[in-house]
Design an enzyme around this catalytic site. Structure first.
Site, PDB file in Angstrom:
ATOM      1  N   GLU A  64       2.026  -0.271  -5.035  1.00  0.00           N
ATOM      2  CA  GLU A  64       0.681   0.540  -5.563  1.00  0.00           C
ATOM      3  C   GLU A  64       1.528   1.668  -5.787  1.00  0.00           C
ATOM      4  O   GLU A  64       2.173   2.399  -4.955  1.00  0.00           O
ATOM      5  CB  GLU A  64      -0.252   0.821  -4.468  1.00  0.00           C
ATOM      6  CG  GLU A  64      -1.342   1.877  -4.688  1.00  0.00           C
ATOM      7  CD  GLU A  64      -1.986   2.318  -3.505  1.00  0.00           C
ATOM      8  OE1 GLU A  64      -3.101   2.702  -3.996  1.00  0.00           O
ATOM      9  OE2 GLU A  64      -1.692   2.113  -2.435  1.00  0.00           O
ATOM     10  N   ASP A 118       0.809  -1.206  -0.100  1.00  0.00           N
ATOM     11  CA  ASP A 118      -0.037   0.038   0.102  1.00  0.00           C
ATOM     12  C   ASP A 118       0.851   1.292  -0.019  1.00  0.00           C
ATOM     13  O   ASP A 118       1.986   1.193   0.814  1.00  0.00           O
ATOM     14  CB  ASP A 118      -0.852   0.155   1.193  1.00  0.00           C
ATOM     15  CG  ASP A 118      -1.772   1.430   1.397  1.00  0.00           C
ATOM     16  OD1 ASP A 118      -2.649   1.369   0.370  1.00  0.00           O
ATOM     17  OD2 ASP A 118      -1.677   1.989   2.319  1.00  0.00           O
TER      18      ASP A 118
END
Length: 265
Positions: free
Chosen positions: A265, A228
């Site tokens: 990401e 993330d």
């Protein structure tokens, strides 16, 4: 301990409510020969899912005592096979703070990590502090048996401790300036939109991240990770983008992580 509404003061000092730690023997689980699948990326079809949301509703057909749990997800493996997916990417399953949400609401998504080593207790269906460990490993073993890999959505860019007014769980009290990026005035640098930024390229934090990932590969048999806000991991200890961030080289060259799927990401 907790700060703010997270705890209640006992008479005479101390906290009436605080998280507890339990020592686990990770060598006692019977993997029955299970190993990560090592499927080539070009043959991979990933299904992203939320452990709670996937089986929480009665329409999932999962029994109420297993709805929204790792055990409940095991019951849906035939459905995943019918879809033709080869990997599930689980939204955050590290232990997170369920109270890190607007007043009156629970934290649903799990992007407020407390521990980088423990599976989220709230997704377990069994009793006992350590039951969730076996339940998660049962899930991984069952998915592998069905030919499905397990990828974890991991959050190493911030923690649930938030800003200066947030709760103190561990890192802030241990070594605030080592674990977090700070401005010259000592306040928290917020490159994540979550009130703090983990100091990922500090040697202590680099070791923490690497050991966490190794733990999930060696002891939990997961096949890969989706990072993330991965770009945050490229920042140096002053918060500036680094051309050769050490943590990324650590992960790319770690022999235990070799062959796992690493998604940014």
């Amino acid at each position: 301990g907790y700060r703010r509404e997270r705890g209640q003061r006992r008479d005479g000092g101390g906290w009436a409510q605080a998280m507890k730690s339990v020592v686990a023997d990770l060598s006692s689980y019977d993997w029955e020969g299970d190993r990560p699948l090592r499927r080539p990326a070009r043959e991979t079809v990933i299904y992203e899912l939320h452990v709670r949301g996937f089986t929480a509703h009665p329409s999932s057909g999962v029994a109420p005592d297993k709805a929204g749990t790792y055990a409940g997800l095991i019951e849906k493996i035939p459905y995943l096979q019918q879809l033709g997916v080869t990997a599930v990417e689980l939204l955050p399953v590290f232990q997170f703070d369920p109270q890190a949400a607007p007043a009156g609401l629970p934290n649903y998504w799990g992007y407020q990590p407390i521990s980088f080593f423990a599976p989220h207790q709230g997704y377990g269906s069994g009793r006992g502090a350590l039951a969730v460990l076996d339940e998660f490993r049962n899930l991984v073993k069952a998915l592998h048996s069905a030919g499905i890999e397990v990828i974890l959505d991991v959050v190493f860019n911030h923690t649930a401790e938030g800003g200066a007014d947030g709760p103190t769980f561990a890192y802030r009290a241990l070594a605030n300036a080592e674990y977090y990026l700070l401005k010259p005035d000592g306040s928290y640098l917020d490159d994540t939109g979550c009130a703090n930024t983990l100091n990922a390229n500090n040697p202590v934090v680099r070791r923490l991240i690497r050991h966490s990932l190794r733990h999930w590969v060696e002891h939990m048999h997961v096949d890969g990770f989706r990072f993330d806000l991965a770009a945050v991991l490229s920042r140096d200890e002053e918060g500036n983008p680094a051309p050769r961030p050490p943590i990324l080289f650590d992960l790319d060259t770690d022999p235990v992580l070799a062959g796992t799927k690493l998604i940014a990401e």
